[in-house]
Design an enzyme around this catalytic site. Structure first.
Site, PDB file in Angstrom:
ATOM      1  N   THR A   1       0.853  -1.240   0.741  1.00 46.94           N
ATOM      2  CA  THR A   1       0.022   0.052  -0.243  1.00 46.94           C
ATOM      3  C   THR A   1       1.321   1.315   0.091  1.00 46.94           C
ATOM      4  OG1 THR A   1      -1.470   1.057   1.092  1.00 46.94           O
ATOM      5  CG2 THR A   1       0.314  -0.357   2.428  1.00 46.94           C
ATOM      6  N   ASP A   2       0.243   2.620  -0.449  1.00 52.59           N
ATOM      7  CA  ASP A   2       0.976   4.256  -0.461  1.00 52.59           C
ATOM      8  C   ASP A   2       0.772   4.096   1.356  1.00 52.59           C
ATOM      9  OD1 ASP A   2      -1.643   4.394  -0.268  1.00 52.59           O
ATOM     10  OD2 ASP A   2      -1.472   6.119  -1.334  1.00 52.59           O
ATOM     11  N   GLU A   3       0.403   3.010   2.040  1.00 55.39           N
ATOM     12  CA  GLU A   3       0.283   3.971   3.367  1.00 55.39           C
ATOM     13  C   GLU A   3       1.356   3.592   4.296  1.00 55.39           C
ATOM     14  OE1 GLU A   3      -3.071   3.693   5.480  1.00 55.39           O
ATOM     15  OE2 GLU A   3      -5.188   2.657   3.841  1.00 55.39           O
TER      16      GLU A   3
ATOM     17  N   TYR B   1      -1.879  -0.805  10.966  1.00 53.55           N
ATOM     18  CA  TYR B   1      -2.042  -1.023   9.947  1.00 53.55           C
ATOM     19  C   TYR B   1      -0.672  -0.496   8.269  1.00 53.55           C
ATOM     20  CZ  TYR B   1      -3.422  -1.429   4.794  1.00 53.55           C
ATOM     21  OH  TYR B   1      -2.913  -1.760   2.844  1.00 53.55           O
TER      22      TYR B   1
ATOM     23  N   LYS C   1       2.072  -3.103   7.528  1.00 53.20           N
ATOM     24  CA  LYS C   1       2.505  -3.780   6.246  1.00 53.20           C
ATOM     25  C   LYS C   1       3.796  -2.732   5.911  1.00 53.20           C
ATOM     26  CE  LYS C   1       0.270  -5.000   2.862  1.00 53.20           C
ATOM     27  NZ  LYS C   1      -0.482  -6.359   2.307  1.00 53.20           N
TER      28      LYS C   1
HETATM   29  P1  NAD Z   1      -8.917  -7.901   2.061  1.00 56.07           P
HETATM   30  O1  NAD Z   1      -9.095  -7.799   3.347  1.00 56.07           O
HETATM   31  O2  NAD Z   1     -10.704  -7.351   1.745  1.00 56.07           O
HETATM   32  O3  NAD Z   1      -8.620  -9.456   2.243  1.00 56.07           O
HETATM   33  C1  NAD Z   1      -7.745  -9.459   2.629  1.00 56.07           C
HETATM   34  C2  NAD Z   1      -8.266 -11.332   2.152  1.00 56.07           C
HETATM   35  O4  NAD Z   1      -6.588 -12.180   2.926  1.00 56.07           O
HETATM   36  C3  NAD Z   1      -9.655 -11.874   2.438  1.00 56.07           C
HETATM   37  O5  NAD Z   1      -9.816 -12.662   1.643  1.00 56.07           O
HETATM   38  C4  NAD Z   1      -8.863 -12.861   4.111  1.00 56.07           C
HETATM   39  O6  NAD Z   1      -9.873 -13.869   4.577  1.00 56.07           O
HETATM   40  C5  NAD Z   1      -7.873 -12.565   3.722  1.00 56.07           C
HETATM   41  N1  NAD Z   1      -6.627 -13.456   5.135  1.00 56.07           N
HETATM   42  C6  NAD Z   1      -6.555 -12.694   5.993  1.00 56.07           C
HETATM   43  N2  NAD Z   1      -6.020 -13.085   6.559  1.00 56.07           N
HETATM   44  C7  NAD Z   1      -5.712 -14.358   6.552  1.00 56.07           C
HETATM   45  C8  NAD Z   1      -4.461 -15.218   7.246  1.00 56.07           C
HETATM   46  N3  NAD Z   1      -4.588 -15.459   7.927  1.00 56.07           N
HETATM   47  N4  NAD Z   1      -4.411 -16.365   6.011  1.00 56.07           N
HETATM   48  C9  NAD Z   1      -4.888 -16.216   4.724  1.00 56.07           C
HETATM   49  N5  NAD Z   1      -5.812 -15.733   4.548  1.00 56.07           N
HETATM   50  C10 NAD Z   1      -5.664 -14.774   4.839  1.00 56.07           C
HETATM   51  O7  NAD Z   1      -8.874  -6.560   1.617  1.00 56.07           O
HETATM   52  P2  NAD Z   1      -8.112  -6.460  -0.202  1.00 56.07           P
HETATM   53  O8  NAD Z   1      -8.246  -4.822   0.583  1.00 56.07           O
HETATM   54  O9  NAD Z   1      -8.833  -7.101  -0.847  1.00 56.07           O
HETATM   55  O10 NAD Z   1      -6.184  -6.091   0.029  1.00 56.07           O
HETATM   56  C11 NAD Z   1      -5.143  -6.870   0.363  1.00 56.07           C
HETATM   57  C12 NAD Z   1      -4.236  -6.659   0.002  1.00 56.07           C
HETATM   58  O11 NAD Z   1      -4.388  -5.215  -1.053  1.00 56.07           O
HETATM   59  C13 NAD Z   1      -3.561  -6.210   1.453  1.00 56.07           C
HETATM   60  O12 NAD Z   1      -1.965  -6.900   1.326  1.00 56.07           O
HETATM   61  C14 NAD Z   1      -3.687  -4.749   0.943  1.00 56.07           C
HETATM   62  O13 NAD Z   1      -2.379  -4.225   1.963  1.00 56.07           O
HETATM   63  C15 NAD Z   1      -2.869  -4.548  -0.214  1.00 56.07           C
HETATM   64  N6  NAD Z   1      -3.740  -2.887  -0.924  1.00 56.07           N
HETATM   65  C16 NAD Z   1      -5.352  -2.867  -0.739  1.00 56.07           C
HETATM   66  C17 NAD Z   1      -5.656  -1.319  -0.941  1.00 56.07           C
HETATM   67  C18 NAD Z   1      -6.820  -1.017  -0.826  1.00 56.07           C
HETATM   68  O14 NAD Z   1      -7.604   0.415  -1.332  1.00 56.07           O
HETATM   69  N7  NAD Z   1      -7.461  -1.968  -0.228  1.00 56.07           N
HETATM   70  C19 NAD Z   1      -4.856  -0.199  -1.464  1.00 56.07           C
HETATM   71  C20 NAD Z   1      -3.237  -0.906  -1.508  1.00 56.07           C
HETATM   72  C21 NAD Z   1      -2.834  -1.895  -1.273  1.00 56.07           C
HETATM   73  P1  TYD Z   2     -10.559   3.512   3.905  1.00 58.46           P
HETATM   74  O1  TYD Z   2     -12.030   3.487   3.389  1.00 58.46           O
HETATM   75  O2  TYD Z   2     -11.130   3.712   6.003  1.00 58.46           O
HETATM   76  O3  TYD Z   2      -8.835   3.733   3.575  1.00 58.46           O
HETATM   77  P2  TYD Z   2      -7.974   4.290   3.748  1.00 58.46           P
HETATM   78  O4  TYD Z   2      -7.993   4.636   5.644  1.00 58.46           O
HETATM   79  O5  TYD Z   2      -7.220   3.352   4.005  1.00 58.46           O
HETATM   80  O6  TYD Z   2      -7.783   5.839   3.333  1.00 58.46           O
HETATM   81  O7  TYD Z   2     -10.689   5.491   4.489  1.00 58.46           O
HETATM   82  C1  TYD Z   2     -11.212   6.497   3.183  1.00 58.46           C
HETATM   83  C2  TYD Z   2     -11.051   8.034   4.397  1.00 58.46           C
HETATM   84  O8  TYD Z   2     -11.913   8.127   4.739  1.00 58.46           O
HETATM   85  C3  TYD Z   2     -10.509   7.939   4.868  1.00 58.46           C
HETATM   86  O9  TYD Z   2      -9.508   9.139   4.546  1.00 58.46           O
HETATM   87  C4  TYD Z   2     -10.698   7.921   6.207  1.00 58.46           C
HETATM   88  C5  TYD Z   2     -12.211   8.688   5.784  1.00 58.46           C
HETATM   89  N1  TYD Z   2     -13.811   8.011   6.546  1.00 58.46           N
HETATM   90  C6  TYD Z   2     -14.470   8.157   7.055  1.00 58.46           C
HETATM   91  O10 TYD Z   2     -14.264  10.008   6.911  1.00 58.46           O
HETATM   92  N2  TYD Z   2     -15.748   7.749   8.128  1.00 58.46           N
HETATM   93  C7  TYD Z   2     -15.809   5.776   7.522  1.00 58.46           C
HETATM   94  O11 TYD Z   2     -16.840   5.629   8.333  1.00 58.46           O
HETATM   95  C8  TYD Z   2     -14.487   5.651   7.158  1.00 58.46           C
HETATM   96  C9  TYD Z   2     -14.731   3.797   7.279  1.00 58.46           C
HETATM   97  C10 TYD Z   2     -13.493   6.158   6.539  1.00 58.46           C
END
Ligand code: NAD
Ligand code: TYD
Length: 352
Positions: free
Chosen positions: A135-137, A160, A164
């Site tokens: 992630t960019d975070e 988080y 990561k």
């Molecule tokens: P998500 O929470 O929707 O999915 C995570 C998956 O991992 C789930 O299916 C869960 O069951 C599985 N999981 C959790 N713990 C596990 C374990 N111990 N063993 C096996 N499986 C396990 O997450 P996402 O949003 O799909 O993100 C996927 C990846 O991409 C993550 O590594 C996250 O850090 C990264 N990412 C997400 C975003 C975003 O905006 N969602 C952006 C950049 C990077």
């Molecule tokens: P989120 O979807 O949790 O992603 P991330 O924190 O990983 O960027 O949140 C996106 C933005 O929205 C973040 O600035 C937090 C804000 N947010 C709210 O204002 N209210 C909410 O209920 C949630 C879940 C997020």
């Protein structure tokens, strides 16, 4: 299935981004065997991959990435050539409530995957790849200007993002010390179908539909850079096939929105779709206590990915957002399924 060219093990394939990666690989590469490894936590749901479960080049295995013996068993059974590692705990608010599970899954889980890949590939790395999705975070929080580039120093601020960041370091350490063939990508906020409704967009789409309040943290001025999830899955495909070993690629849409502007746009689009009077959904906006340690701004510079691999985002944001709203409105059963049971307790605890 036809002759297997390679086996790709996708961890977290039942989660939000993982299901799009699995679907893309299964459909686009009939000669790849795609193994979806997922523990099916609250965020993982086999409904997300239902449309590919009968394909002959798809397999699912329920396993926990923190369980060394279980992961060894998976490698013995499937002998993967490529690992695309997405499994993680992924929600910042949950990491504030319960940080230790993030440390366990994201750090121990990633180290376990790396170690078993190393053992199983026995230092013969021809045709092998460990692709870590991050992630960019990890780069921390920006002020009003500037962008994250691949060289931006790490400065994670939430449990988080710290977990990561640590997992990224572990991947690089296995690459440097043991010669494991690795590649990493760091992506901005994704949106699109099958996202668990704890994240901003699906949560707010569902709340608007149900006429429930929209809890905006702080003043709503935090900025995120939004990318359609299928564009992320395509970038992962490109990096897996054309990325340079040992490198990191930033992925982002150059699509920054302040939360409040995004929420107002969402309200406007949803009023139209639901046939409500203009401005009706905006009335649901409620400012609530800010998230602890809330990062102000994320923004990715994806020049390297564009110049080296020719990747570009495919969708304009308003188009992607409209598609996303339609998907959630058309898939009521999916939403009902994932918001029953434990979700109610989560919602009560987080939002009262
Ligand atoms: P998500 O929470 O929707 O999915 C995570 C998956 O991992 C789930 O299916 C869960 O069951 C599985 N999981 C959790 N713990 C596990 C374990 N111990 N063993 C096996 N499986 C396990 O997450 P996402 O949003 O799909 O993100 C996927 C990846 O991409 C993550 O590594 C996250 O850090 C990264 N990412 C997400 C975003 C975003 O905006 N969602 C952006 C950049 C990077
Ligand atoms: P989120 O979807 O949790 O992603 P991330 O924190 O990983 O960027 O949140 C996106 C933005 O929205 C973040 O600035 C937090 C804000 N947010 C709210 O204002 N209210 C909410 O209920 C949630 C879940 C997020």
């Amino acid at each position: 299935m036809e002759k297997i060219e390679k086996t790709v093990l996708v961890t977290g394939g039942a989660g939000f981004i993982g299901n799009h990666v699995v679907r893309r690989l299964v459909n686009k590469y009939p000669n790849y065997r795609v193994v979806n490894l997922d523990v099916l936590s609250y965020a993982g749901n086999l409904e997300n991959v239902k449309d590919v479960e009968r394909e002959s080049n798809y397999d699912f295995v329920r396993a926990d990435i923190t369980d060394l013996e279980e992961i060894r068993g998976v490698f013995t059974t499937y002998a993967p050539d490529v690992v695309i590692h997405l499994a993680a705990e992924s929600h910042v608010d949950r990491s504030i409530e319960d940080p230790l599970i993030f440390v366990k899954t994201n750090l121990l889980g990633t180290a376990t995957m790396l170690q078993v890949a190393k053992e199983s590939w026995k230092d013969n790395y021809e045709g092998k790849l460990f692709y870590h999705v991050s992630t960019d975070e990890v780069y921390g929080s920006l002020g009003e200007t500037g962008f994250f580039v691949e060289e931006t120093p790490y400065d994670p601020r939430s449990p988080y993002s710290a977990s990561k960041a640590g997992s990224d370091h572990l991947v690089r350490a296995w690459g440097h010390t043991f010669g494991l063939p690795i590649v990493l990508s760091n992506c901005s906020n994704n949106y699109g179908p099958y996202q668990f409704p704890e994240k901003l967009l699906p949560l707010f789409i569902n709340n608007i539909k149900l006429n429930k309040s929209l809890p905006v943290y702080g003043k709503g001025v935090n900025v995120r850079d939004w990318l359609y999830v299928e564009d992320h899955a395509r970038a992962i495909d490109d990096i897996m096939h054309k990325g340079k070993q040992g490198e990191t690629y930033n992925i982002g849409g150059h699509n920054e929105y302040r939360n409040i502007d995004l929420i107002r746009l969402l309200c406007k689009l949803m009023d139209k779709k639901l046939g409500r009077p203009e401005g009706a959904s905006e009335g649901l906006i409620t400012y609530v206590t800010d998230r602890a340690g809330h990062d102000m701004r994320y923004a990715i510079d994806a020049t390297k990915l564009k110049e080296d691999l020719g990747w570009m985002p495919s969708l304009q944001f308003e188009e992607g957002l409209a598609k996303t709203i339609d998907w959630y409105l058309d898939n009521e059963e999916w939403m009902t399924g994932v918001t029953s049971g434990a979700y109610q307790t989560y919602y009560e605890k987080m939002y009262g």
